[in-house]
Design a protein around this motif. Structure first.
Motif, mmCIF file in Angstrom:
data_model
loop_
_atom_site.group_PDB
_atom_site.id
_atom_site.type_symbol
_atom_site.label_atom_id
_atom_site.label_comp_id
_atom_site.label_asym_id
_atom_site.label_seq_id
_atom_site.Cartn_x
_atom_site.Cartn_y
_atom_site.Cartn_z
ATOM 1 N N CYS A 186 38.951 36.989 53.289
ATOM 2 C CA CYS A 186 39.578 37.212 51.985
ATOM 3 C C CYS A 186 40.914 36.484 51.880
ATOM 4 O O CYS A 186 41.820 36.712 52.687
ATOM 5 N N ALA A 187 41.019 35.637 50.874
ATOM 6 C CA ALA A 187 42.277 34.952 50.578
ATOM 7 C C ALA A 187 42.987 35.714 49.478
ATOM 8 O O ALA A 187 42.360 36.147 48.511
ATOM 9 N N ASP B 282 35.588 33.520 51.742
ATOM 10 C CA ASP B 282 34.416 34.197 51.167
ATOM 11 C C ASP B 282 34.763 34.995 49.915
ATOM 12 O O ASP B 282 33.886 35.349 49.134
ATOM 13 N N CYS B 283 36.048 35.318 49.756
ATOM 14 C CA CYS B 283 36.467 36.173 48.651
ATOM 15 C C CYS B 283 37.916 35.858 48.297
ATOM 16 O O CYS B 283 38.748 35.684 49.184
ATOM 17 N N VAL B 284 38.208 35.776 47.006
ATOM 18 C CA VAL B 284 39.579 35.588 46.533
ATOM 19 C C VAL B 284 40.019 36.901 45.900
ATOM 20 O O VAL B 284 39.334 37.436 45.022
ATOM 21 N N VAL B 285 41.159 37.411 46.357
ATOM 22 C CA VAL B 285 41.677 38.690 45.871
ATOM 23 C C VAL B 285 43.007 38.440 45.153
ATOM 24 O O VAL B 285 43.889 37.783 45.697
ATOM 25 N N VAL B 286 43.108 38.958 43.928
ATOM 26 C CA VAL B 286 44.344 38.863 43.151
ATOM 27 C C VAL B 286 44.760 40.260 42.713
ATOM 28 O O VAL B 286 43.943 41.174 42.680
ATOM 29 N N TYR B 287 46.024 40.404 42.365
ATOM 30 C CA TYR B 287 46.515 41.690 41.881
ATOM 31 C C TYR B 287 45.961 41.974 40.490
ATOM 32 O O TYR B 287 45.488 43.067 40.200
ATOM 33 N N LYS B 288 46.036 40.971 39.595
ATOM 34 C CA LYS B 288 45.522 41.060 38.229
ATOM 35 C C LYS B 288 44.906 39.717 37.872
ATOM 36 O O LYS B 288 45.334 38.678 38.367
ATOM 37 N N VAL B 289 43.946 39.732 36.975
ATOM 38 C CA VAL B 289 43.266 38.497 36.575
ATOM 39 C C VAL B 289 44.243 37.471 36.020
ATOM 40 O O VAL B 289 44.157 36.280 36.337
ATOM 41 N N ASP B 290 45.218 37.907 35.204
ATOM 42 C CA ASP B 290 46.124 36.930 34.596
ATOM 43 C C ASP B 290 47.060 36.276 35.610
ATOM 44 O O ASP B 290 47.713 35.290 35.319
ATOM 45 N N VAL C 258 37.916 39.130 43.231
ATOM 46 C CA VAL C 258 38.249 40.544 43.095
ATOM 47 C C VAL C 258 39.652 40.691 42.527
ATOM 48 O O VAL C 258 40.581 40.026 42.967
ATOM 49 N N SER C 259 39.790 41.584 41.539
ATOM 50 C CA SER C 259 41.090 41.953 41.010
ATOM 51 C C SER C 259 41.384 43.381 41.459
ATOM 52 O O SER C 259 40.577 44.281 41.223
ATOM 53 N N VAL C 260 42.524 43.571 42.094
ATOM 54 C CA VAL C 260 42.869 44.882 42.648
ATOM 55 C C VAL C 260 43.057 45.926 41.560
ATOM 56 O O VAL C 260 42.480 47.006 41.617
ATOM 57 N N THR C 261 43.839 45.609 40.525
ATOM 58 C CA THR C 261 44.177 46.621 39.527
ATOM 59 C C THR C 261 43.103 46.818 38.480
ATOM 60 O O THR C 261 43.066 47.848 37.824
ATOM 61 N N GLN C 262 42.232 45.814 38.291
ATOM 62 C CA GLN C 262 41.196 45.968 37.285
ATOM 63 C C GLN C 262 39.874 46.421 37.899
ATOM 64 O O GLN C 262 38.898 46.588 37.213
ATOM 65 N N ASP C 263 39.846 46.566 39.183
ATOM 66 C CA ASP C 263 38.753 47.159 39.952
ATOM 67 C C ASP C 263 37.359 46.682 39.547
ATOM 68 O O ASP C 263 36.533 47.454 39.080
ATOM 69 N N PHE C 264 37.150 45.415 39.705
ATOM 70 C CA PHE C 264 35.807 44.866 39.562
ATOM 71 C C PHE C 264 35.712 43.635 40.435
ATOM 72 O O PHE C 264 36.717 43.094 40.875
ATOM 73 N N LEU D 258 35.185 40.898 33.419
ATOM 74 C CA LEU D 258 36.166 39.855 33.698
ATOM 75 C C LEU D 258 36.326 38.920 32.504
ATOM 76 O O LEU D 258 37.442 38.607 32.092
ATOM 77 N N HIS D 259 35.236 38.490 31.902
ATOM 78 C CA HIS D 259 35.311 37.593 30.752
ATOM 79 C C HIS D 259 35.983 38.281 29.558
ATOM 80 O O HIS D 259 36.761 37.645 28.841
ATOM 81 N N ILE D 260 35.711 39.542 29.359
ATOM 82 C CA ILE D 260 36.347 40.267 28.262
ATOM 83 C C ILE D 260 37.853 40.355 28.481
ATOM 84 O O ILE D 260 38.651 40.056 27.587
ATOM 85 N N LEU D 261 38.260 40.735 29.677
ATOM 86 C CA LEU D 261 39.692 40.843 29.977
ATOM 87 C C LEU D 261 40.392 39.505 29.841
ATOM 88 O O LEU D 261 41.499 39.407 29.310
#
Length: 193
Positions: free
Chosen positions: A4-5, A77-85, A109-115, A126-129
């Motif tokens: 996870c990056a 294998d996975c990119v993790v961010v705090y928020k999508v923006d 993966v977005s931590v705060t948007q949990d998906f 994700l697309h909606i947000l």
């Protein structure tokens, strides 16, 4: 094992000099999220991908480019961010990034948007947000342009260096003639004419 990056971003450099800043806060939240999935084999890659002082409106960010290179090289294998923006504020750019991730079988993966993008519902959410994030950015830009135009129409000085021949009035933020500089400008125009 799921490598996870963690990607972090802040649009301005303001506050980055502080002992604990927003990039560190984003990283800590992402590390905690990854640690909660340790039983599933999730591990943080040691490389840091931090873009402090870079807008999310463009993909031309140094840490993001390093991250994309490592995705292409299949080191992640996975990119993790705090928020999508924090990752992107452009729907078009984000769609391109997700397409690249899918080709390389990299989850997002977005931590705060949990998906996460490993499910169709996660991709839809994700697309909606992201659509709302782009809408918000465009509305802010429109408001800013409208405000600056209105200020100019009223003769208000809206910032920057005043042109030669003028000073900013201390009382009202308007331009006032600087007699000495104005005379220099008249002489310059007479010589040029």
């Amino acid at each position: 094992m799921m490598r996870c990056a963690i990607y972090t971003r802040k649009s301005t450099e303001e506050g980055l000099e502080q002992e604990f800043n927003t990039l560190q806060a984003q990283r800590e939240a992402a590390e905690a999220y990854i640690a909660s999935h340790r039983g599933e084999g999730w591990q943080v890659v040691p490389t840091r991908y931090d873009d402090g002082g870079w807008s999310g409106a463009s993909l031309e960010r140094p840490a993001l480019q390093r991250l994309l290179h490592d995705v292409e090289e299949r080191r992640i294998d996975c990119v993790v961010v705090y928020k999508v923006d924090r990752f992107s504020r452009s729907l078009l750019d984000f769609t391109r990034l997700l397409s690249l991730f899918e080709k390389r079988q990299v989850s997002f993966v977005s931590v705060t948007q949990d998906f996460n993008t490993s499910s169709s519902m996660g991709r839809l959410t994700l697309h909606i947000l992201l659509s709302f994030a782009q809408f918000e950015r465009e509305i802010i830009s429109e408001r800013t342009r409208d405000k600056l135009s209105a200020a100019r129409r009223k003769g208000k000085w809206i910032g920057g260096w005043p042109v030669l021949g003028y000073d900013v009035d201390e009382k009202g933020g308007r331009l006032v003639v600087n007699a000495q500089e104005a005379e220099q400008m008249r002489e310059t125009y007479q010589i040029a004419a």
